[in-house]
Write a protein that holds these residues in place. Structure first.
Motif, short mmCIF file in Angstrom:
data_model
loop_
_atom_site.label_atom_id
_atom_site.label_comp_id
_atom_site.label_asym_id
_atom_site.label_seq_id
_atom_site.Cartn_x
_atom_site.Cartn_y
_atom_site.Cartn_z
N LEU A 131 31.82 15.00 18.48
CA LEU A 131 32.87 15.64 19.28
C LEU A 131 33.84 16.29 18.32
O LEU A 131 34.33 15.63 17.38
N VAL A 132 34.10 17.57 18.54
CA VAL A 132 35.12 18.25 17.73
C VAL A 132 36.46 18.10 18.44
O VAL A 132 36.56 18.26 19.66
N ILE A 133 37.47 17.73 17.67
CA ILE A 133 38.80 17.49 18.24
C ILE A 133 39.68 18.72 18.04
O ILE A 133 39.88 19.17 16.91
N THR B 104 44.83 17.34 24.19
CA THR B 104 43.85 17.18 23.11
C THR B 104 42.46 17.39 23.70
O THR B 104 42.10 16.73 24.68
N HIS B 105 41.72 18.31 23.11
CA HIS B 105 40.38 18.61 23.63
C HIS B 105 39.32 17.97 22.75
O HIS B 105 39.45 17.95 21.53
N PHE B 106 38.26 17.49 23.41
CA PHE B 106 37.11 16.92 22.70
C PHE B 106 35.91 17.75 23.11
O PHE B 106 35.48 17.69 24.26
N GLN B 107 35.40 18.56 22.18
CA GLN B 107 34.33 19.48 22.55
C GLN B 107 33.02 19.04 21.92
O GLN B 107 32.98 18.58 20.78
N ARG B 108 31.95 19.19 22.71
CA ARG B 108 30.63 18.77 22.24
C ARG B 108 30.15 19.72 21.16
O ARG B 108 30.15 20.93 21.35
N ALA B 109 29.70 19.15 20.05
CA ALA B 109 29.37 20.00 18.91
C ALA B 109 28.15 19.49 18.16
O ALA B 109 27.78 18.32 18.26
#
Ligand code: AMP
Ligand code: MG
Length: 417
Positions: A384-386, A348-353
């Motif tokens: 954070l975009v999941i 599962t990725h948490f990307q800065r958005a």
């Protein structure tokens, strides 16, 4: 040391942490110091409020039955201010001048607002009857004596403080705030006051020391900074002994598989029970959770973005649970991606958005490269975009979910109603 889970999903790992985190005990605080705290006891009102039928307007208390023929002139018997009381019941064919909040005299069923009269002092002319039967706020319309006004578990905001004041709660019993020990580690790190070492190209500032203290405070905890331990077992032991007696220990770095990552072994030596190590997420995979006696220990990975993301997912709900809150988690909101997202399929990725809301539609774009060392990209993000495990690549226009941070995502530059 019993069994250690590894490779948990984020969902299971969060549940695992919260299972061992306890709601803290109570303390009594003066009302004005209790803002943001969670009530540990039910609040029952000893009084009825408002305590008397009172006027909702500045105007004249009258009998509605006297307003059938307009205009009508009525003798004014007296004036009642807020804080005063009429000396007599109101007879038919008369008026008593009255101010907002003042007790409505017995007999009156109406307060005619002053704008519908000539404003007379000894005698008043009433010109309109739209207030007939109105503007009397009945005793007890808000609270009755014996009523449960705020149940245990309520977060005390401004309105709740007003209610507490109204029912005489000068002191309130609330859950304690967790005292959170923060320890960073790494031979490459210095405190801000040794920035010359950074200029000289020898060291980097321990930014996690600063972000963690801010994150703890933002989550409602009380940060206690224990400093930077060197990458050797003795220094870690010395620093960790100072963590005794805190409600939660948060460490940063030293939990990977590097040959200088001693934190797990030293904490094990000090009697910590390791509960899990490694979570199926990015950033933040080497995250550890254990118990040092009664004290939960969250071992966050050292990369500055990993530290912040794992704090968000694990430490913040833990701190909120300790404070007695029942809502622990940020709520994921659907977002339309403005750009494609590339993520490995297995974690599962948490990307800065950056999340933008326009006409109720939320869109998100990334803050740039997603290396877990790029802290500036975190400073640009408001969410954070999941990217769920199994999703892999996401095209522009597709929907994902995001966790908005506190702050500006829902705020507007213009006042618009
Ligand atoms: P580690 O978890 O010790 O392997 O550290 C991973 C990366 O995070 C390394 O590049 C460290 O230099 C960096 N790092 C570790 N601790 C901190 C800290 N307190 N502040 C800033 N960077 C850190
Ligand atoms: Mg290190």
């Amino acid at each position: 040391m019993s069994t250690i889970d590894t490779q948990l999903t984020v969902h299971d790992a969060v549940a695992r942490v919260l299972r061992d985190v306890r709601v803290l005990g109570e303390e009594e605080l003066p009302l004005l110091s209790a803002y943001g705290r969670v009530l540990a006891c039910d609040i029952v009102s000893p009084v009825t409020l408002p305590p008397w039928d009172n006027s909702a307007m500045d105007g004249y208390a009258v009998h509605a039955a006297d307003l059938t023929m307009l205009p009508v002139a009525l003798p004014v018997l007296e004036t009642v201010r807020a804080g005063g009381t009429a000396t007599q019941p109101l007879p038919r064919g008369h008026a008593i001048r009255i101010m907002t909040g003042a007790p409505v005299p017995a007999g009156a069923d109406t307060v005619v607002r002053v704008e519908d009269t000539d404003g007379g002092v000894d005698r008043v002319e009433v010109r309109r009857d739209r207030d007939a039967g109105k503007n009397v706020r009945p005793r007890g319309e808000d609270i009755h004596a014996g009523q449960l006004v705020l149940p245990a578990g309520t977060t005390i905001g401004a309105a709740q403080m007003g209610v507490l004041a109204s029912v005489g709660a000068a002191d309130v019993i609330v859950h304690r705030v967790p005292r959170v020990a923060i320890l960073t580690s790494g031979d490459e790190l210095v405190e801000l006051d040794r920035f010359q070492d950074v200029r000289d190209g020898k060291r980097i500032v321990s930014s996690n020391s600063v972000t963690l203290q801010a994150l703890v405070r933002a989550a409602g905890g009380e940060p206690h900074y224990l400093g930077i331990a060197a990458d050797d077992p003795e220094s870690l032991r010395t620093h960790l002994r100072r963590a005794v007696g805190f409600d939660l220990l948060i460490t940063s770095a030293g939990v990977s598989v590097g040959e200088h990552d001693f934190l797990r072994s030293v904490l094990g030596e000090l009697g910590a029970e390791l509960k899990f190590w490694r979570v199926r997420m990015r950033p933040g995979a080497p995250m550890v959770f254990g118990m040092l006696g009664e004290m939960p220990w969250l071992g966050l990975p050292g990369n500055p973005v990993s530290t912040m993301v794992t704090f968000e997912l694990f430490a913040r709900p833990a701190i909120r649970k300790m404070r007695g809150h029942s809502r622990l988690f940020r709520r994921p909101v659907p977002v339309t991606m403005e750009e494609p997202v590339h993520a490995g399929a297995d974690l599962t990725h948490f990307q800065r958005a950056i999340l933008t809301t326009r006409d109720g539609q939320r869109t998100a774009r990334l803050t740039g490269r997603q290396s877990s060392g790029i802290l500036t990209s975190m400073s640009l993000a408001n969410a954070l975009v999941i990217v769920p495990a199994g999703r892999g690549n996401v095209a522009a226009g597709e929907t994902l979910h995001a966790l908005p941070f506190d702050g500006d995502a829902e705020l507007a530059e213009q006042f618009a109603l």
